[in-house]
Design a protein around this motif. Structure first.
Motif, PDB file in Angstrom:
ATOM      1  N   ARG A 197       0.824  -1.211   0.000  1.00 49.25           N
ATOM      2  CA  ARG A 197       0.000   0.000   0.000  1.00 49.25           C
ATOM      3  C   ARG A 197       0.862   1.265   0.000  1.00 49.25           C
ATOM      4  O   ARG A 197       2.034   1.239   0.392  1.00 49.25           O
ATOM      5  CB  ARG A 197      -0.922   0.008   1.225  1.00 49.25           C
ATOM      6  N   VAL A 198       0.268   2.354  -0.428  1.00 46.37           N
ATOM      7  CA  VAL A 198       0.915   3.666  -0.407  1.00 46.37           C
ATOM      8  C   VAL A 198       0.519   4.381   0.872  1.00 46.37           C
ATOM      9  O   VAL A 198      -0.639   4.309   1.309  1.00 46.37           O
ATOM     10  CB  VAL A 198       0.496   4.497  -1.642  1.00 46.37           C
ATOM     11  N   PHE A 199       1.480   5.059   1.508  1.00 44.26           N
ATOM     12  CA  PHE A 199       1.221   5.752   2.774  1.00 44.26           C
ATOM     13  C   PHE A 199       1.896   7.118   2.744  1.00 44.26           C
ATOM     14  O   PHE A 199       2.781   7.382   1.923  1.00 44.26           O
ATOM     15  CB  PHE A 199       1.715   4.924   3.967  1.00 44.26           C
ATOM     16  N   GLY A 200       1.475   7.981   3.652  1.00 40.39           N
ATOM     17  CA  GLY A 200       1.912   9.358   3.629  1.00 40.39           C
ATOM     18  C   GLY A 200       3.088   9.658   4.526  1.00 40.39           C
ATOM     19  O   GLY A 200       3.609   8.796   5.251  1.00 40.39           O
ATOM     20  N   ALA A 201       3.498  10.918   4.495  1.00 42.16           N
ATOM     21  CA  ALA A 201       4.677  11.352   5.237  1.00 42.16           C
ATOM     22  C   ALA A 201       4.488  11.240   6.741  1.00 42.16           C
ATOM     23  O   ALA A 201       5.441  10.939   7.472  1.00 42.16           O
ATOM     24  CB  ALA A 201       5.029  12.788   4.859  1.00 42.16           C
ATOM     25  N   ASP A 202       3.282  11.483   7.234  1.00 46.93           N
ATOM     26  CA  ASP A 202       3.061  11.408   8.685  1.00 46.93           C
ATOM     27  C   ASP A 202       3.317   9.998   9.197  1.00 46.93           C
ATOM     28  O   ASP A 202       3.960   9.805  10.235  1.00 46.93           O
ATOM     29  CB  ASP A 202       1.638  11.854   9.026  1.00 46.93           C
ATOM     30  N   GLU A 203       2.805   9.000   8.503  1.00 45.67           N
ATOM     31  CA  GLU A 203       3.045   7.609   8.899  1.00 45.67           C
ATOM     32  C   GLU A 203       4.530   7.264   8.779  1.00 45.67           C
ATOM     33  O   GLU A 203       5.089   6.582   9.642  1.00 45.67           O
ATOM     34  CB  GLU A 203       2.206   6.654   8.057  1.00 45.67           C
ATOM     35  N   ALA A 204       5.156   7.735   7.717  1.00 39.28           N
ATOM     36  CA  ALA A 204       6.585   7.471   7.528  1.00 39.28           C
ATOM     37  C   ALA A 204       7.408   8.092   8.656  1.00 39.28           C
ATOM     38  O   ALA A 204       8.379   7.500   9.139  1.00 39.28           O
ATOM     39  CB  ALA A 204       7.043   8.012   6.181  1.00 39.28           C
ATOM     40  N   LEU A 205       7.024   9.282   9.101  1.00 44.61           N
ATOM     41  CA  LEU A 205       7.743   9.944  10.193  1.00 44.61           C
ATOM     42  C   LEU A 205       7.528   9.205  11.506  1.00 44.61           C
ATOM     43  O   LEU A 205       8.481   8.959  12.257  1.00 44.61           O
ATOM     44  CB  LEU A 205       7.267  11.390  10.312  1.00 44.61           C
ATOM     45  N   ARG A 206       6.282   8.836  11.803  1.00 43.65           N
ATOM     46  CA  ARG A 206       5.992   8.110  13.048  1.00 43.65           C
ATOM     47  C   ARG A 206       6.736   6.785  13.114  1.00 43.65           C
ATOM     48  O   ARG A 206       7.154   6.347  14.184  1.00 43.65           O
ATOM     49  CB  ARG A 206       4.486   7.839  13.167  1.00 43.65           C
ATOM     50  N   SER A 207       6.921   6.152  11.968  1.00 42.43           N
ATOM     51  CA  SER A 207       7.534   4.819  11.935  1.00 42.43           C
ATOM     52  C   SER A 207       9.049   4.856  11.950  1.00 42.43           C
ATOM     53  O   SER A 207       9.685   3.805  12.065  1.00 42.43           O
ATOM     54  CB  SER A 207       7.052   4.067  10.687  1.00 42.43           C
ATOM     55  N   GLY A 208       9.626   6.043  11.803  1.00 47.28           N
ATOM     56  CA  GLY A 208      11.078   6.156  11.823  1.00 47.28           C
ATOM     57  C   GLY A 208      11.729   6.118  10.460  1.00 47.28           C
ATOM     58  O   GLY A 208      12.953   6.150  10.368  1.00 47.28           O
ATOM     59  N   LEU A 209      10.928   6.052   9.394  1.00 45.52           N
ATOM     60  CA  LEU A 209      11.516   6.071   8.057  1.00 45.52           C
ATOM     61  C   LEU A 209      12.102   7.441   7.744  1.00 45.52           C
ATOM     62  O   LEU A 209      13.130   7.543   7.070  1.00 45.52           O
ATOM     63  CB  LEU A 209      10.449   5.718   7.014  1.00 45.52           C
ATOM     64  N   LEU A 210      11.461   8.502   8.255  1.00 44.17           N
ATOM     65  CA  LEU A 210      11.883   9.868   7.975  1.00 44.17           C
ATOM     66  C   LEU A 210      12.508  10.519   9.201  1.00 44.17           C
ATOM     67  O   LEU A 210      12.095  10.270  10.341  1.00 44.17           O
ATOM     68  CB  LEU A 210      10.695  10.714   7.516  1.00 44.17           C
ATOM     69  N   HIS A 211      13.468  11.380   8.947  1.00 46.70           N
ATOM     70  CA  HIS A 211      14.091  12.205   9.988  1.00 46.70           C
ATOM     71  C   HIS A 211      13.225  13.420  10.285  1.00 46.70           C
ATOM     72  O   HIS A 211      13.091  13.827  11.449  1.00 46.70           O
ATOM     73  CB  HIS A 211      15.480  12.644   9.502  1.00 46.70           C
ATOM     74  N   SER A 212      12.612  13.990   9.253  1.00 45.82           N
ATOM     75  CA  SER A 212      11.782  15.181   9.439  1.00 45.82           C
ATOM     76  C   SER A 212      10.921  15.384   8.204  1.00 45.82           C
ATOM     77  O   SER A 212      11.198  14.836   7.132  1.00 45.82           O
ATOM     78  CB  SER A 212      12.653  16.426   9.684  1.00 45.82           C
ATOM     79  N   VAL A 213       9.850  16.192   8.359  1.00 48.27           N
ATOM     80  CA  VAL A 213       8.996  16.552   7.234  1.00 48.27           C
ATOM     81  C   VAL A 213       8.909  18.074   7.156  1.00 48.27           C
ATOM     82  O   VAL A 213       9.019  18.769   8.175  1.00 48.27           O
ATOM     83  CB  VAL A 213       7.584  15.934   7.348  1.00 48.27           C
ATOM     84  N   HIS A 214       8.679  18.588   5.952  1.00 50.15           N
ATOM     85  CA  HIS A 214       8.760  20.020   5.706  1.00 50.15           C
ATOM     86  C   HIS A 214       7.732  20.430   4.666  1.00 50.15           C
ATOM     87  O   HIS A 214       7.198  19.593   3.923  1.00 50.15           O
ATOM     88  CB  HIS A 214      10.163  20.385   5.201  1.00 50.15           C
ATOM     89  N   GLU A 215       7.452  21.722   4.608  1.00 43.42           N
ATOM     90  CA  GLU A 215       6.627  22.235   3.527  1.00 43.42           C
ATOM     91  C   GLU A 215       7.366  22.007   2.200  1.00 43.42           C
ATOM     92  O   GLU A 215       8.599  22.100   2.151  1.00 43.42           O
ATOM     93  CB  GLU A 215       6.350  23.722   3.717  1.00 43.42           C
TER      94      GLU A 215
END
Length: 282
Positions: free
Chosen positions: A171-189
Motif C-alpha cells: 500500500r501507499v502511505f503518507g509522510a506522517d506515517e513514515a515519520l511516526r515509523s522512523g523512516l523519515l528524519h523530518s517533514v517540511h513544507e
C-alpha cells in the motif's frame, strides 16, 4: 565524469547534490539512471572537496519507481557501454554504493517516492520529505520481490512489523506515517524541503571532521547488528587510541576552547585508518 543524461550533479559549498532529472517521466527509474547514480555517488565519495551528498528529484515527484512505459521491467543487462556495467539489479546497484560511502547522504524526497524511489533512499543516512510526499513498496502488487536491499534496510529502520505491513500489502502511505515509523528524519513544507536538507548538510560539513564522520557512519551500519558489542569494543579501542592523537582531535579541542568553528585538516583520501575491517569493500 561521464556526461549525465538522466540525473544532474552539482557541488556547492562542499555539498554535492544529485538530482534525478526525468521530470516528464516523473523520474521513472531506468538502467541508465542507475548507472549514472552509481557513478555520481562514486565521484562524490572520492572527491575530498565533497563532505555531504544530497539526493533529490526534479519536478513534483522524487521517483515513481521503474519506468514501465516499455511494457515491462527494464532490469536485465549491464546497461550503457560508456558507463560501468551493473552487477546487481538496478536499485541494489545504487543502494550498495551508497552503503559503502565515506560521506553522509541526505535524501530529500518530494512527491511520490515509490518502488525504487522508496528503496534506494533507504541506504541514505537521513531521509527528509515534504508533507505531501507519498511512499510505497508495491512489489507484491506487481508480482515481484522487493529490491534495493530493502529487505535488509527497511526492518532495521522501522521494525519487522511495519516492514511486513508495507511490503506485504504494497500500500501507499503518507509522510506522517513514515515519520511516526522512523523512516523519515523530518517533514517540511514542499517549498522548504531542499533548503532544510542543505541546512543540515552544511551543519555536518562545517562542524564535523570528515575522517571521524566516515568511520562513525560505517561503524554504526556494520557493528550495530552484531550479536554482541565485543567487536565494537575492540575496534573503538583501536580508533580511540589512534584518533585522539590526530591533528583533527587537536583542532577539535582547540576550536572548542577558543569558541570558534573548527577547521579540520584530515581528509578521507589519505586519512582513513588502514585497519578498518571494511576497507576495500567497494
Amino acid at each position: 565524469m561521464t556526461a549525465y543524461q538522466q540525473i544532474r550533479y552539482e557541488v556547492t559549498d562542499r555539498v554535492a547534490t544529485i538530482t534525478l532529472d526525468r521530470p516528464a517521466a516523473r523520474n521513472g527509474y531506468t538502467l541508465r539512471m542507475a548507472q549514472e547514480l552509481r557513478d555520481a555517488f562514486a565521484h562524490a565519495d572520492t572527491d575530498d572537496e565533497v563532505r555531504v551528498v544530497i539526493l533529490t528529484g526534479s519536478g513534483p515527484d522524487f521517483c515513481v519507481g521503474a519506468d514501465l512505459t516499455g511494457g515491462g521491467f527494464d532490469v536485465d543487462g549491464t546497461g550503457e557501454e560508456e558507463l560501468p556495467p551493473l552487477e546487481l539489479e538496478p536499485a541494489g546497484s545504487v543502494s550498495a554504493r551508497m552503503f559503502a560511502m565515506n560521506k553522509p547522504v541526505i535524501a530529500a524526497l518530494n512527491g511520490a517516492a515509490v518502488g525504487a524511489g522508496a528503496t534506494v533512499p533507504l541506504a541514505a543516512d537521513l531521509r527528509m520529505a515534504a508533507h505531501d510526499s507519498r511512499f510505497g513498496f508495491p512489489f507484491t502488487r506487481r508480482g515481484i520481490a522487493p529490491e534495493g536491499g530493502s529487505t535488509w534496510f527497511l526492518p532495521r529502520l522501522v521494525g519487522l512489523s511495519t516492514a511486513l505491513d508495507w511490503t506485504l500489502t504494497g500500500r501507499v502511505f503518507g509522510a506522517d506515517e513514515a515519520l511516526r515509523s522512523g523512516l523519515l528524519h523530518s517533514v517540511h513544507e514542499p517549498g522548504t524541503l531542499l533548503d532544510a536538507a542543505r541546512t543540515l548538510a552544511h551543519e555536518i560539513a562545517e562542524r564535523t571532521a570528515p575522517v571521524a564522520v566516515a568511520v562513525t557512519r560505517q561503524m554504526i551500519y556494520r557493528l550495530s547488528s552484531l550479536d554482541s558489542p565485543d567487536q565494537a569494543h575492540r575496534l573503538e579501542t583501536r580508533l580511540v587510541r589512534l584518533l585522539t592523537l590526530s591533528p583533527d582531535a587537536a583542532e577539535g579541542v582547540t576550536s572548542f576552547l577558543e569558541r570558534r568553528p573548527p577547521k579540520f585538516p584530515g581528509r578521507i583520501g589519505d586519512g582513513l585508518p588502514g585497519f578498518l575491517p571494511w576497507a576495500g569493500d567497494r
